[in-house]
Design a protein around this motif. Structure first.
Motif, PDB file in Angstrom:
ATOM      1  N   HIS A  21     -11.588  -5.206  -8.960  1.00 22.63           N
ATOM      2  CA  HIS A  21     -11.126  -4.810 -10.291  1.00 22.63           C
ATOM      3  C   HIS A  21     -11.183  -3.295 -10.466  1.00 22.63           C
ATOM      4  CE1 HIS A  21     -10.840  -8.927 -11.540  1.00 22.63           C
ATOM      5  NE2 HIS A  21     -12.072  -9.156 -11.110  1.00 22.63           N
ATOM      6  N   ALA A  22     -11.229  -2.575  -9.369  1.00 21.43           N
ATOM      7  CA  ALA A  22     -11.288  -1.111  -9.421  1.00 21.43           C
ATOM      8  C   ALA A  22      -9.949  -0.552  -9.892  1.00 21.43           C
ATOM      9  CB  ALA A  22     -11.628  -0.553  -8.043  1.00 21.43           C
ATOM     10  N   SER A  23      -9.982   0.685 -10.326  1.00 16.53           N
ATOM     11  CA  SER A  23      -8.739   1.338 -10.753  1.00 16.53           C
ATOM     12  C   SER A  23      -7.817   1.532  -9.553  1.00 16.53           C
ATOM     13  CB  SER A  23      -9.053   2.697 -11.383  1.00 16.53           C
ATOM     14  OG  SER A  23      -9.496   3.598 -10.374  1.00 16.53           O
ATOM     15  N   ASN A  24      -6.530   1.704  -9.841  1.00 15.54           N
ATOM     16  CA  ASN A  24      -5.560   1.896  -8.764  1.00 15.54           C
ATOM     17  C   ASN A  24      -5.879   3.144  -7.941  1.00 15.54           C
ATOM     18  OD1 ASN A  24      -4.159  -0.398  -9.325  1.00 15.54           O
ATOM     19  ND2 ASN A  24      -2.631   0.608 -10.602  1.00 15.54           N
ATOM     20  N   THR A  25      -6.369   4.196  -8.579  1.00 17.08           N
ATOM     21  CA  THR A  25      -6.720   5.423  -7.863  1.00 17.08           C
ATOM     22  C   THR A  25      -7.867   5.153  -6.891  1.00 17.08           C
ATOM     23  OG1 THR A  25      -6.060   6.709  -9.809  1.00 17.08           O
ATOM     24  CG2 THR A  25      -7.414   7.830  -8.157  1.00 17.08           C
ATOM     25  N   GLN A  26      -8.881   4.433  -7.370  1.00 19.89           N
ATOM     26  CA  GLN A  26     -10.018   4.110  -6.513  1.00 19.89           C
ATOM     27  C   GLN A  26      -9.576   3.194  -5.376  1.00 19.89           C
ATOM     28  OE1 GLN A  26     -13.321   2.319  -8.550  1.00 19.89           O
ATOM     29  NE2 GLN A  26     -14.611   2.289  -6.735  1.00 19.89           N
ATOM     30  N   LYS A  27      -8.743   2.179  -5.688  1.00 18.18           N
ATOM     31  CA  LYS A  27      -8.236   1.278  -4.648  1.00 18.18           C
ATOM     32  C   LYS A  27      -7.440   2.057  -3.617  1.00 18.18           C
ATOM     33  CE  LYS A  27      -7.688  -3.201  -6.886  1.00 18.18           C
ATOM     34  NZ  LYS A  27      -6.728  -4.235  -7.280  1.00 18.18           N
ATOM     35  N   SER A  28      -6.631   2.993  -4.076  1.00 20.97           N
ATOM     36  CA  SER A  28      -5.809   3.786  -3.167  1.00 20.97           C
ATOM     37  C   SER A  28      -6.684   4.559  -2.187  1.00 20.97           C
ATOM     38  CB  SER A  28      -4.920   4.743  -3.962  1.00 20.97           C
ATOM     39  OG  SER A  28      -4.184   5.567  -3.108  1.00 20.97           O
ATOM     40  N   GLY A  29      -7.737   5.157  -2.695  1.00 15.56           N
ATOM     41  CA  GLY A  29      -8.664   5.898  -1.828  1.00 15.56           C
ATOM     42  C   GLY A  29      -9.362   4.983  -0.834  1.00 15.56           C
ATOM     43  N   LEU A  31      -8.242   2.091   0.225  1.00 11.91           N
ATOM     44  CA  LEU A  31      -7.247   1.594   1.184  1.00 11.91           C
ATOM     45  C   LEU A  31      -6.907   2.656   2.232  1.00 11.91           C
ATOM     46  CD1 LEU A  31      -4.855  -0.483  -1.095  1.00 11.91           C
ATOM     47  CD2 LEU A  31      -6.364  -1.340   0.699  1.00 11.91           C
ATOM     48  N   LYS A  32      -6.849   3.931   1.815  1.00 10.40           N
ATOM     49  CA  LYS A  32      -6.591   4.995   2.789  1.00 10.40           C
ATOM     50  C   LYS A  32      -7.736   5.088   3.791  1.00 10.40           C
ATOM     51  CE  LYS A  32      -3.513   7.866   0.052  1.00 10.40           C
ATOM     52  NZ  LYS A  32      -3.341   9.097  -0.699  1.00 10.40           N
ATOM     53  N   ALA A  33      -8.960   5.000   3.313  1.00 10.18           N
ATOM     54  CA  ALA A  33     -10.122   5.045   4.209  1.00 10.18           C
ATOM     55  C   ALA A  33     -10.113   3.844   5.144  1.00 10.18           C
ATOM     56  CB  ALA A  33     -11.416   5.081   3.392  1.00 10.18           C
ATOM     57  N   TRP A  34      -9.811   2.659   4.595  1.00  9.27           N
ATOM     58  CA  TRP A  34      -9.727   1.447   5.422  1.00  9.27           C
ATOM     59  C   TRP A  34      -8.627   1.605   6.467  1.00  9.27           C
ATOM     60  CZ3 TRP A  34      -5.840  -1.968   6.555  1.00  9.27           C
ATOM     61  CH2 TRP A  34      -6.214  -3.141   7.207  1.00  9.27           C
ATOM     62  N   ASN A  35      -7.477   2.132   6.065  1.00  7.29           N
ATOM     63  CA  ASN A  35      -6.354   2.312   6.981  1.00  7.29           C
ATOM     64  C   ASN A  35      -6.740   3.247   8.129  1.00  7.29           C
ATOM     65  OD1 ASN A  35      -3.666   2.018   7.880  1.00  7.29           O
ATOM     66  ND2 ASN A  35      -3.095   3.916   6.873  1.00  7.29           N
ATOM     67  N   ASN A  36      -7.464   4.328   7.823  1.00  5.19           N
ATOM     68  CA  ASN A  36      -7.903   5.254   8.869  1.00  5.19           C
ATOM     69  C   ASN A  36      -8.856   4.579   9.850  1.00  5.19           C
ATOM     70  OD1 ASN A  36      -6.349   7.339   7.848  1.00  5.19           O
ATOM     71  ND2 ASN A  36      -8.018   8.138   6.587  1.00  5.19           N
ATOM     72  N   ARG A  37      -9.790   3.770   9.324  1.00  2.00           N
ATOM     73  CA  ARG A  37     -10.712   3.035  10.205  1.00  2.00           C
ATOM     74  C   ARG A  37      -9.952   2.026  11.056  1.00  2.00           C
ATOM     75  NH1 ARG A  37     -13.509   2.754   5.483  1.00  2.00           N
ATOM     76  NH2 ARG A  37     -13.204   0.500   5.287  1.00  2.00           N
ATOM     77  N   PHE A  38      -8.971   1.347  10.442  1.00  2.00           N
ATOM     78  CA  PHE A  38      -8.194   0.344  11.170  1.00  2.00           C
ATOM     79  C   PHE A  38      -7.366   1.004  12.272  1.00  2.00           C
ATOM     80  CE2 PHE A  38      -4.614  -2.741  11.553  1.00  2.00           C
ATOM     81  CZ  PHE A  38      -5.370  -3.819  11.987  1.00  2.00           C
TER      82      PHE A  38
END
Length: 162
Positions: A21-29, A31-38
């Motif tokens: 239920h995080a804000s879209n800005t927080q989710k975006s950050g 997701l970017k961190a997750w994408n870099n790890r992936f």
């Protein structure tokens, strides 16, 4: 299998981020961190596979050159299907068939498919290949060519990780 467990954990983390239920800005950050790890995990896995494949190619090239024939190939196919079952066959065979076209041509690919048992051939040329193209090919393009990821919501029965 360590890599499969790692990917399963990353899948759960991804689902958690998307469902939070995080804000879209927080989710975006996140997701970017997750994408870099992936991406780093995939890069490491690709390097491991390339080394493994180089070892196999040097070993199998001699075997194929000296001992391989159509009967041995058929026995090997049957052993792989029996040993790994339909789940592993569903995952591996579409990728093998897709890459086979690039390195051996359409005639070799067609002959290979003709020699597969009919139920396996009908699955690989039908739903398994569609799933491979919709999910795996798009994912690889996204990771390697930086295309936007636009994967359709998979049908739970066909794409679950077990």
């Amino acid at each position: 299998m360590k890599n499969l467990d790692d990917i399963k954990m990353m899948q759960l983390e991804f689902q958690s981020i998307c469902g939070s239920h995080a804000s879209n800005t927080q989710k975006s950050g996140e997701l970017k961190a997750w994408n870099n790890r992936f991406r780093a995990h995939i890069k490491e896995h690709v390097e491991h596979c390339q080394k493994h494949f180089a070892d196999e190619e040097s070993m199998f090239a001699t075997t194929f050159k000296n001992e391989w024939n159509e009967e041995a190939c058929h026995k090997m196919e049957q052993m792989i299907i029996k040993k790994n079952g339909l789940v592993a066959t569903r995952i591996a065979l579409p990728a093998i068939v897709a890459v086979m076209y690039d390195w051996a041509g359409s005639e070799f690919q067609a002959n290979f498919l003709k020699k597969l048992p009919y139920p396996i051939r009908s699955m690989v040329t039908g739903p398994w290949m569609r799933e491979f193209e919709e999910v795996n090919v798009q994912l690889m393009k996204s990771l390697t060519l930086h295309y936007p990821l636009n994967i359709k919501e998979p049908h739970p029965a066909c794409c679950s990780v077990s």
